[in-house]
Design a protein around this motif. Structure first.
Motif, PDB file in Angstrom:
ATOM      1  N   VAL A  32      23.896  72.842  33.757  1.00 43.79           N
ATOM      2  CA  VAL A  32      22.636  72.222  33.341  1.00 43.79           C
ATOM      3  C   VAL A  32      22.702  71.797  31.879  1.00 43.79           C
ATOM      4  CG1 VAL A  32      20.146  72.537  33.094  1.00 43.79           C
ATOM      5  CG2 VAL A  32      21.344  73.580  35.017  1.00 43.79           C
ATOM      6  N   LEU A  33      22.509  70.505  31.651  1.00 41.21           N
ATOM      7  CA  LEU A  33      22.464  69.927  30.313  1.00 41.21           C
ATOM      8  C   LEU A  33      21.003  69.642  29.987  1.00 41.21           C
ATOM      9  CD1 LEU A  33      23.911  68.643  27.845  1.00 41.21           C
ATOM     10  CD2 LEU A  33      23.847  66.484  29.124  1.00 41.21           C
ATOM     11  N   GLU A  34      20.523  70.205  28.892  1.00 41.89           N
ATOM     12  CA  GLU A  34      19.149  69.974  28.455  1.00 41.89           C
ATOM     13  C   GLU A  34      19.168  69.317  27.086  1.00 41.89           C
ATOM     14  OE1 GLU A  34      16.471  73.504  30.103  1.00 41.89           O
ATOM     15  OE2 GLU A  34      18.204  74.208  28.939  1.00 41.89           O
ATOM     16  N   VAL A  35      18.313  68.307  26.900  1.00 39.71           N
ATOM     17  CA  VAL A  35      18.183  67.640  25.616  1.00 39.71           C
ATOM     18  C   VAL A  35      16.709  67.693  25.222  1.00 39.71           C
ATOM     19  CG1 VAL A  35      18.511  65.529  24.302  1.00 39.71           C
ATOM     20  CG2 VAL A  35      20.098  66.089  26.169  1.00 39.71           C
ATOM     21  N   PHE A  36      16.442  68.366  24.123  1.00 41.10           N
ATOM     22  CA  PHE A  36      15.086  68.470  23.587  1.00 41.10           C
ATOM     23  C   PHE A  36      15.010  67.568  22.365  1.00 41.10           C
ATOM     24  CE2 PHE A  36      16.262  72.430  25.590  1.00 41.10           C
ATOM     25  CZ  PHE A  36      15.178  72.705  26.412  1.00 41.10           C
ATOM     26  N   HIS A  37      14.001  66.705  22.302  1.00 45.25           N
ATOM     27  CA  HIS A  37      13.835  65.815  21.154  1.00 45.25           C
ATOM     28  C   HIS A  37      12.363  65.794  20.775  1.00 45.25           C
ATOM     29  CE1 HIS A  37      12.661  62.676  24.119  1.00 45.25           C
ATOM     30  NE2 HIS A  37      13.609  63.260  24.837  1.00 45.25           N
ATOM     31  N   GLU A  38      12.008  65.065  19.724  1.00 44.46           N
ATOM     32  CA  GLU A  38      10.666  65.145  19.163  1.00 44.46           C
ATOM     33  C   GLU A  38       9.559  64.690  20.100  1.00 44.46           C
ATOM     34  OE1 GLU A  38      10.253  63.629  15.194  1.00 44.46           O
ATOM     35  OE2 GLU A  38      12.233  64.361  14.642  1.00 44.46           O
ATOM     36  N   THR A  39       9.879  63.877  21.073  1.00 52.31           N
ATOM     37  CA  THR A  39       8.825  63.368  21.951  1.00 52.31           C
ATOM     38  C   THR A  39       8.934  63.867  23.383  1.00 52.31           C
ATOM     39  OG1 THR A  39      10.110  61.357  22.355  1.00 52.31           O
ATOM     40  CG2 THR A  39       8.479  61.291  20.568  1.00 52.31           C
ATOM     41  N   GLY A  40       9.865  64.765  23.661  1.00 49.64           N
ATOM     42  CA  GLY A  40       9.975  65.291  25.012  1.00 49.64           C
ATOM     43  C   GLY A  40      11.280  66.023  25.239  1.00 49.64           C
ATOM     44  N   SER A  41      11.601  66.212  26.492  1.00 49.76           N
ATOM     45  CA  SER A  41      12.859  66.857  26.852  1.00 49.76           C
ATOM     46  C   SER A  41      13.326  66.301  28.188  1.00 49.76           C
ATOM     47  CB  SER A  41      12.696  68.377  26.932  1.00 49.76           C
ATOM     48  OG  SER A  41      11.778  68.718  27.948  1.00 49.76           O
ATOM     49  N   GLU A  42      14.624  66.365  28.377  1.00 49.01           N
ATOM     50  CA  GLU A  42      15.244  65.883  29.608  1.00 49.01           C
ATOM     51  C   GLU A  42      16.215  66.952  30.088  1.00 49.01           C
ATOM     52  OE1 GLU A  42      14.363  62.938  30.914  1.00 49.01           O
ATOM     53  OE2 GLU A  42      13.167  62.352  29.178  1.00 49.01           O
ATOM     54  N   ARG A  43      16.351  67.043  31.394  1.00 48.34           N
ATOM     55  CA  ARG A  43      17.258  68.017  31.994  1.00 48.34           C
ATOM     56  C   ARG A  43      18.134  67.294  33.004  1.00 48.34           C
ATOM     57  NH1 ARG A  43      15.313  73.526  35.005  1.00 48.34           N
ATOM     58  NH2 ARG A  43      17.038  74.759  34.215  1.00 48.34           N
ATOM     59  N   PHE A  44      19.437  67.541  32.931  1.00 43.68           N
ATOM     60  CA  PHE A  44      20.388  66.866  33.806  1.00 43.68           C
ATOM     61  C   PHE A  44      21.333  67.889  34.420  1.00 43.68           C
ATOM     62  CE2 PHE A  44      19.413  64.176  30.173  1.00 43.68           C
ATOM     63  CZ  PHE A  44      19.055  62.979  30.749  1.00 43.68           C
ATOM     64  N   HIS A  45      21.739  67.669  35.656  1.00 45.13           N
ATOM     65  CA  HIS A  45      22.838  68.430  36.231  1.00 45.13           C
ATOM     66  C   HIS A  45      24.096  67.670  35.863  1.00 45.13           C
ATOM     67  CE1 HIS A  45      25.572  70.327  39.004  1.00 45.13           C
ATOM     68  NE2 HIS A  45      24.646  71.263  39.196  1.00 45.13           N
ATOM     69  N   THR A  46      25.108  68.359  35.364  1.00 41.46           N
ATOM     70  CA  THR A  46      26.294  67.674  34.845  1.00 41.46           C
ATOM     71  C   THR A  46      26.995  66.815  35.901  1.00 41.46           C
ATOM     72  OG1 THR A  46      27.654  69.647  35.222  1.00 41.46           O
ATOM     73  CG2 THR A  46      26.701  69.354  33.017  1.00 41.46           C
ATOM     74  N   SER A  47      26.854  67.146  37.171  1.00 45.21           N
ATOM     75  CA  SER A  47      27.510  66.344  38.205  1.00 45.21           C
ATOM     76  C   SER A  47      26.870  64.969  38.354  1.00 45.21           C
ATOM     77  CB  SER A  47      27.494  67.073  39.552  1.00 45.21           C
ATOM     78  OG  SER A  47      26.159  67.176  40.027  1.00 45.21           O
ATOM     79  N   MET A  48      25.677  64.779  37.795  1.00 41.88           N
ATOM     80  CA  MET A  48      24.999  63.487  37.874  1.00 41.88           C
ATOM     81  C   MET A  48      25.112  62.674  36.587  1.00 41.88           C
ATOM     82  SD  MET A  48      21.608  64.388  39.959  1.00 41.88           S
ATOM     83  CE  MET A  48      21.661  65.448  41.387  1.00 41.88           C
ATOM     84  N   VAL A  49      25.696  63.260  35.539  1.00 45.73           N
ATOM     85  CA  VAL A  49      25.834  62.563  34.261  1.00 45.73           C
ATOM     86  C   VAL A  49      26.999  61.581  34.349  1.00 45.73           C
ATOM     87  CG1 VAL A  49      26.374  62.848  31.805  1.00 45.73           C
ATOM     88  CG2 VAL A  49      24.838  64.463  32.953  1.00 45.73           C
ATOM     89  N   THR A  50      26.708  60.321  34.021  1.00 47.67           N
ATOM     90  CA  THR A  50      27.740  59.282  34.064  1.00 47.67           C
ATOM     91  C   THR A  50      28.201  58.869  32.672  1.00 47.67           C
ATOM     92  OG1 THR A  50      26.049  57.552  34.148  1.00 47.67           O
ATOM     93  CG2 THR A  50      26.920  58.367  36.251  1.00 47.67           C
TER      94      THR A  50
END
Length: 99
Positions: A32-50
């Motif tokens: 699980v890759l999570e990116v937190f930034h000033e306006t929100g957050s996103e969560r990705f499963h690494t198998s779907m990251v291109t």
């Protein structure tokens, strides 16, 4: 909680218009890759990251963190300083290798 979680921090809170870019926290915990930034957050499963990493950006920062995955993605202007950039590169390497 995953014991081998990695985390990298970039930018400065409220620095979206400056040379440091937005405050960003990138966390990899297992697949699980999570990116937190000033306006929100996103969560990705690494198998779907291109696509994942820093790219050139026309903002004053000059770079942006880019994550693209199946049907979603984000581009956040941010600079990672030396130690944090090294941590980010480890995370990028693990995601790209499919771990």
């Amino acid at each position: 909680m995953v014991d081998d979680a990695l985390e990298a921090r970039g930018g400065v809170l409220g620095g979206a218009d400056g040379a440091s870019g937005q405050a960003v926290v990138v966390r990899l915990a297992g697949p699980v890759l999570e990116v937190f930034h000033e306006t929100g957050s996103e969560r990705f499963h690494t198998s779907m990251v291109t696509e994942f990493g820093l790219v050139e950006h026309p903002s004053p920062v000059g770079t942006a963190l880019t994550v693209r995955a199946a049907r979603t993605g984000l581009v956040v202007p941010v600079r990672f300083e030396v130690d944090e950039r090294a941590k980010l590169e480890v995370i990028v390497g693990r995601v790209r290798s499919g771990r």
